[in-house]
Design a protein around this motif. Structure first.
Motif, PDB file in Angstrom:
ATOM      1  N   GLY A 114      -2.113   4.407  -1.837  1.00 53.88           N
ATOM      2  CA  GLY A 114      -2.392   3.381  -0.846  1.00 53.88           C
ATOM      3  C   GLY A 114      -3.134   2.175  -1.372  1.00 53.88           C
ATOM      4  N   VAL A 120      -3.538  -1.475  -2.904  1.00 56.27           N
ATOM      5  CA  VAL A 120      -2.856  -2.761  -3.028  1.00 56.27           C
ATOM      6  C   VAL A 120      -3.649  -3.616  -4.010  1.00 56.27           C
ATOM      7  CG1 VAL A 120      -2.132  -4.854  -1.824  1.00 56.27           C
ATOM      8  CG2 VAL A 120      -1.923  -2.623  -0.703  1.00 56.27           C
ATOM      9  N   ALA A 146       0.723  -5.104   4.836  1.00 60.76           N
ATOM     10  CA  ALA A 146       0.812  -3.930   3.961  1.00 60.76           C
ATOM     11  C   ALA A 146       0.802  -2.670   4.815  1.00 60.76           C
ATOM     12  CB  ALA A 146      -0.346  -3.912   2.974  1.00 60.76           C
ATOM     13  N   VAL A 170       3.750   2.367  -0.569  1.00 61.32           N
ATOM     14  CA  VAL A 170       3.160   1.185   0.041  1.00 61.32           C
ATOM     15  C   VAL A 170       4.224   0.097   0.149  1.00 61.32           C
ATOM     16  CG1 VAL A 170       1.447  -0.651  -0.178  1.00 61.32           C
ATOM     17  CG2 VAL A 170       0.845   1.690  -0.813  1.00 61.32           C
ATOM     18  N   SER A 220       1.676  -2.946  -5.446  1.00 59.24           N
ATOM     19  CA  SER A 220       1.076  -1.612  -5.469  1.00 59.24           C
ATOM     20  C   SER A 220       1.367  -1.000  -6.836  1.00 59.24           C
ATOM     21  CB  SER A 220       1.638  -0.736  -4.350  1.00 59.24           C
ATOM     22  OG  SER A 220       1.098   0.577  -4.424  1.00 59.24           O
ATOM     23  N   TRP A 246       1.176   1.658   4.459  1.00 54.40           N
ATOM     24  CA  TRP A 246       1.147   2.842   3.591  1.00 54.40           C
ATOM     25  C   TRP A 246       1.592   4.054   4.394  1.00 54.40           C
ATOM     26  CZ3 TRP A 246      -3.579   6.288   3.373  1.00 54.40           C
ATOM     27  CH2 TRP A 246      -3.433   7.306   2.405  1.00 54.40           C
TER      28      TRP A 246
END
Length: 252
Positions: A87, A89, A57, A68, A82, A59
């Motif tokens: 930001g 998850v 992941a 994201v 997302s 961001w």
């Protein structure tokens, strides 16, 4: 008491009793951290749900969900998305959890398992009546930093807690000197602890060989007197989820 996970047909849920081990604890001075009983008990406090897939992941620092990028190692609907931006998850469970009447479910990141660039967000749900799936959220904290989760890594730790117990406590604050027994014990504890820490710097000292005083683990006070109640624990032994799913899915 029952704690049930109703897994969606055709889906799997990798859930198991939380493990005591942590990679960083194993590396730290030959596993020295495993001598900390409070940390060990916390590590095992609940059931961990593991990632169904390895993923990365990233961001970019923006507020929109599209800021994201989630890059799974293999294709498929892994329920890692997302939704909210900033930001965050989200991992959605392919299951509905049900607890006994009066019990909530705490949803949090695995204790004492830091992830560089991400922070777990906790939640508490009244799962004794709510019949809907729940989710776990991690917030990415470093823009343009790749956060890595491997397949099988714990993403979540859950455990039931009785609703209202915390509100039943009557907190109060006193000075140590208000209680002569507490004051005397604290003075003795500090004296012995300082002596033990000083001995750790002496080569071949008994303290260096021992590494930890170990009184708490043994259920003793600093004088070596047994004071812990019979239910003192040095580890938690949680049961695994018993698979009672029917062999064939029910028709819709």
């Amino acid at each position: 008491m029952r704690f049930t996970a109703y897994v969606e047909d055709g889906q799997e849920l990798d859930i198991r009793p939380a493990r005591a081990e942590r990679a960083w604890m194993s590396k730290l001075n030959e596993g020295f951290a495993y001598g900390c009983l409070p940390m060990m008990i916390s590590n095992q406090h609940g059931w961990e749900i593991c990632s169904p897939v390895g993923f990365t992941a990233i961001w970019n620092g923006g507020d929109h969900p599209d800021c994201v990028a989630i890059l799974p190692d293999e294709p498929g609907n892994h329920r890692i998305v997302s939704h909210f931006g900033f930001g965050i998850v989200t991992f959605s469970f392919p299951a509905v959890f049900r607890t006994e009447p009066g019990y909530d479910l705490v949803i949090q990141g695995p204790p004492n398992m830091p992830v560089d660039g991400a922070s777990p967000l906790s939640g508490t749900v009244e799962t004794d009546w709510l019949l809907s799936s729940i989710a776990m959220h991690w917030q990415l904290t470093r823009p343009n930093h790749a956060v890595r989760f491997r397949k099988g890594d714990p993403l979540v730790q859950v455990f039931p807690t009785r609703r209202g117990d915390l509100e039943a406590f009557a907190p109060e604050m006193k000075r140590v000197s208000d209680d002569p027994e507490v004051a005397g014990y604290m003075e003795e504890w500090l004296t012995r602890r300082r002596a033990f820490q000083a001995a750790l710097h002496q080569p071949d000292s008994p303290a260096r060989e021992q590494r930890w005083p170990g009184h708490y683990r043994r259920g003793q006070d600093v004088t070596g007197t047994k004071v812990a109640p019979p239910d003192h624990r040095t580890r938690q032994r949680l049961a695994s989820f018993e698979d009672r799913r029917s062999k064939e899915p029910k028709p819709q």
